[in-house]
Write an enzyme that holds these catalytic residues in place. Structure first.
Site, PDB file in Angstrom:
ATOM      1  N   THR A  50      33.381  31.288  33.266  1.00  0.00           N
ATOM      2  CA  THR A  50      34.592  30.528  33.556  1.00  0.00           C
ATOM      3  C   THR A  50      34.728  30.246  35.040  1.00  0.00           C
ATOM      4  OG1 THR A  50      35.600  31.632  31.663  1.00  0.00           O
ATOM      5  CG2 THR A  50      37.080  30.447  33.119  1.00  0.00           C
ATOM      6  N   TYR A 138      26.856  41.597  29.024  1.00  0.00           N
ATOM      7  CA  TYR A 138      27.597  40.493  28.411  1.00  0.00           C
ATOM      8  C   TYR A 138      26.704  39.871  27.341  1.00  0.00           C
ATOM      9  CZ  TYR A 138      30.438  36.157  28.339  1.00  0.00           C
ATOM     10  OH  TYR A 138      31.235  35.087  27.981  1.00  0.00           O
ATOM     11  N   LYS A 166      30.689  43.535  27.189  1.00  0.00           N
ATOM     12  CA  LYS A 166      31.601  42.437  26.862  1.00  0.00           C
ATOM     13  C   LYS A 166      30.970  41.712  25.680  1.00  0.00           C
ATOM     14  CE  LYS A 166      33.482  38.028  28.506  1.00  0.00           C
ATOM     15  NZ  LYS A 166      33.452  36.987  29.576  1.00  0.00           N
ATOM     16  N   VAL A 205      38.085  40.851  28.151  1.00  0.00           N
ATOM     17  CA  VAL A 205      37.786  39.969  29.286  1.00  0.00           C
ATOM     18  C   VAL A 205      38.139  38.572  28.801  1.00  0.00           C
ATOM     19  CG1 VAL A 205      36.078  39.126  30.911  1.00  0.00           C
ATOM     20  CG2 VAL A 205      35.956  41.493  30.097  1.00  0.00           C
TER      21      VAL A 205
END
Length: 296
Positions: A50, A138, A166, A205
């Site tokens: 992001t 992640y 994550k 998250v």
């Protein structure tokens, strides 16, 4: 009991603000960081997906990290996104972030190259061995093209310095196996946060947290306190906003920046190419969704 949350409980993968000419906006970086901490966050991820990390330079990542740390002080944990599809660059970013004093590193599976599990292990091992900072892996196969296998997680669990995952794989049940291996599990998908908590996750998250940090904090806290009814009510109330944030192409930076502009935190919604900023119609739809959830 609250599960161990080594990097905080409510984190957002924050946007990287740019000026209208596309250059880095460090004043905007600090405004966003302060906004997040003022609205329910005890952790911030910098230079993640992001944050448009694929279009920022190593030097820009350092400037952004330094600005965030200066803005939040000890009010929140700062996790640096360092994952790329080149191991040497990832090591450089990890070592740079460590020198800047971050609390953790977010390490995504190498994307586009589509390495096998042996290549993924090799990549992760080289990065983890290059630093002393704790790591959150992640797993987001929809973007990287490769899912981290459970056997790979099992081997990584023996390393000791990878503390969390994550999880944006879309499978909340995987949280059970990851917890059994000793990892803290963070929801990497706002739509599934409540489900991840039910399966033993310790937090989130987020992307929606740019606009709904306080509400997400209240939902997580309610669930962890055993008040499922309140957590469900809060989750239901957030659905229009969530649909709006997910409703534009490449939801993430584009909609998060639009939300921050609507909230008056940013004065523009500029993103870097190849992303395209929300057009007026998409911006209006975002406004409608945030309003319906009581966020504007």
């Amino acid at each position: 009991m609250t599960p161990a949350a080594p990097f905080g409980t409510v984190l957002t993968a924050m946007v990287t603000p740019f000026k209208e000419d596309g250059s880095l906006d460090l004043d905007g970086v600090q405004r966003v960081a302060k906004h997040l901490v003022d609205h329910g966050h005890d952790g911030i991820v910098v230079s993640g997906t992001t944050g448009e990390s694929a279009t920022t330079t190593v030097a820009e990542d350092a400037e952004t990290l330094a600005a965030v740390k200066d803005a939040v002080g000890d009010r929140a944990m700062v996790v640096a996104g360092v994952g790329t599809n080149d191991t040497r660059t990832t090591v450089e970013l990890a070592q740079q972030a460590e020198k800047l004093g971050v609390d953790g590193l977010l390490l995504v599976t190498p994307y586009y190259n589509k390495p096998g599990q042996r290549g993924i292990l090799q990549h992760f091992r080289q990065v983890v061995d290059a630093v002393a900072t704790p790591v959150m892996l992640y797993d987001i196969p929809g973007r990287t093209g490769t899912k981290i296998a459970l056997e790979t997680f099992r081997e990584i669990a023996e390393w000791g310095r990878v503390l969390a995952v994550k999880d944006a794989s879309g499978d909340v049940t995987q949280a059970v196996a990851l917890r059994e291996l000793g990892f803290a599990v963070y929801s990497g998908d706002d739509a599934l946060t409540l489900g991840f908590l039910a399966y033993g996750g310790c937090g989130v998250v987020s992307v929606l947290g740019h606009a709904a940090g306080s509400q997400i904090r209240a939902m997580v806290d309610a669930f962890l306190a055993g008040d499922l009814a309140t957590a469900q009510q809060l989750n239901t109330r957030l659905q229009p906003a969530l649909a709006a944030v997910m409703g534009a192409p490449n939801y993430g930076a584009t909609t998060a920046k639009g939300a921050l502009q609507l909230l008056g935190v940013l004065d523009n919604r500029t993103v870097r190419s190849p992303l395209a900023a929300l057009d007026d119609q998409e911006y209006a739809a975002l406004r409608e969704g945030l309003t319906a959830s009581g966020l504007l």
